[in-house]
Design an enzyme around this catalytic site. Sequence first.
Site, PDB file in Angstrom:
ATOM      1  N   ASP A  62       0.701  -1.196   0.143  1.00 41.29           N
ATOM      2  CA  ASP A  62      -0.013   0.017  -0.087  1.00 41.29           C
ATOM      3  C   ASP A  62       0.698   1.349   0.058  1.00 41.29           C
ATOM      4  O   ASP A  62       2.014   1.137   0.258  1.00 41.29           O
ATOM      5  CB  ASP A  62      -0.931   0.108   1.145  1.00 41.29           C
ATOM      6  CG  ASP A  62      -0.366  -0.412   2.442  1.00 41.29           C
ATOM      7  OD1 ASP A  62       0.905  -0.488   2.606  1.00 41.29           O
ATOM      8  OD2 ASP A  62      -0.936  -0.754   3.468  1.00 41.29           O
ATOM      9  N   ASN A 121      -8.282  -3.356  13.748  1.00 38.91           N
ATOM     10  CA  ASN A 121      -9.619  -3.447  13.275  1.00 38.91           C
ATOM     11  C   ASN A 121      -9.568  -4.696  12.365  1.00 38.91           C
ATOM     12  O   ASN A 121     -10.775  -5.165  11.704  1.00 38.91           O
ATOM     13  CB  ASN A 121     -10.373  -2.425  12.671  1.00 38.91           C
ATOM     14  CG  ASN A 121      -9.466  -1.630  11.312  1.00 38.91           C
ATOM     15  OD1 ASN A 121      -8.427  -2.344  10.944  1.00 38.91           O
ATOM     16  ND2 ASN A 121      -9.893  -0.826  10.880  1.00 38.91           N
ATOM     17  N   HIS A 123      -7.376  -4.791   9.641  1.00 36.94           N
ATOM     18  CA  HIS A 123      -7.282  -4.682   8.185  1.00 36.94           C
ATOM     19  C   HIS A 123      -5.887  -5.272   7.782  1.00 36.94           C
ATOM     20  O   HIS A 123      -4.973  -5.360   8.589  1.00 36.94           O
ATOM     21  CB  HIS A 123      -7.384  -3.101   7.863  1.00 36.94           C
ATOM     22  CG  HIS A 123      -6.132  -2.369   8.418  1.00 36.94           C
ATOM     23  ND1 HIS A 123      -6.542  -1.102   9.317  1.00 36.94           N
ATOM     24  CD2 HIS A 123      -4.760  -2.285   8.299  1.00 36.94           C
ATOM     25  CE1 HIS A 123      -5.472  -0.369   9.446  1.00 36.94           C
ATOM     26  NE2 HIS A 123      -4.529  -1.236   9.076  1.00 36.94           N
ATOM     27  N   GLU A 128      -9.912  -2.246   4.669  1.00 35.84           N
ATOM     28  CA  GLU A 128     -10.397  -2.149   5.741  1.00 35.84           C
ATOM     29  C   GLU A 128     -11.578  -2.904   6.084  1.00 35.84           C
ATOM     30  O   GLU A 128     -11.954  -3.518   4.920  1.00 35.84           O
ATOM     31  CB  GLU A 128     -10.853  -0.511   5.724  1.00 35.84           C
ATOM     32  CG  GLU A 128      -9.985   0.506   5.981  1.00 35.84           C
ATOM     33  CD  GLU A 128      -9.416   0.807   7.108  1.00 35.84           C
ATOM     34  OE1 GLU A 128      -9.288   0.098   8.055  1.00 35.84           O
ATOM     35  OE2 GLU A 128      -8.657   1.661   7.442  1.00 35.84           O
TER      36      GLU A 128
END
Length: 220
Positions: A62, A121, A123, A128
């Site tokens: 990313d 979370n 990810h 996400e």
Amino acid sequence: MITIFENYEQMSEYTASLVAEEITNNPKSRLGLPTGSTPIGMYKNLIQFGLDWSNVETYNLDEYEGISHSHPESYHMYMNKNLFLHVNLKKENIHFPDDQYDKTISGFGGLDLTILGIGHNGHIAFNEPGSSVTSRTRKVKLTEETINANSRFFDSINEVPKKAFTMGMKTIRESKKIILIANGQDKWDILNECFNGELSKDRPASILQTHPNIQVFYAG
Ligand code: GLP
């Protein structure tokens, strides 16, 4: 499924040894590479091996949108600092998400080995919660939680990019081997939910439970 290490250093050393083994066995390895604080120890150890990286290709997971590649907190700079400037990788063999990413990666049949971190979370890369399991490389909006978590690297929360480019879930899943690393007690609950709980789009990493060749490492 989760291998627990005594400490961060041991996990980093072992992970680096597996990446080194991959490169030694296949000098033309195509690697998916993570950023974040967790992989820093792995990169440090990996550099020490003095491997020949001249035929290795790297594909970062990313990058932020809206900051320059020369911004100190860009993932381009992170990679330069933690790996690229210390090994003999060729510039043309370094890749970051772009329009051609999936075509290129699918074209050679998927990455050989992808190393992943995990967000609080669940990810992976910047996929996400809610990301489709068939998603490909794309621009995404970061969640409030991720923006807050990443604000520790920036002078103020206003400077944290709100969007990013990420390799998609499907592209990650097509990697022949995956190693996911997590460090710190604050990561245990999500790791446990993702790998000992039910598969759910709301916890992207959980989808990897069905990957045929994944190792999950934790240091508390
Ligand atoms: C960022 C990255 C992820 C990384 C996560 C966890 O959101 N895009 O790839 O896994 O942070 O980072 P850390 O290892 O610093 O907790």
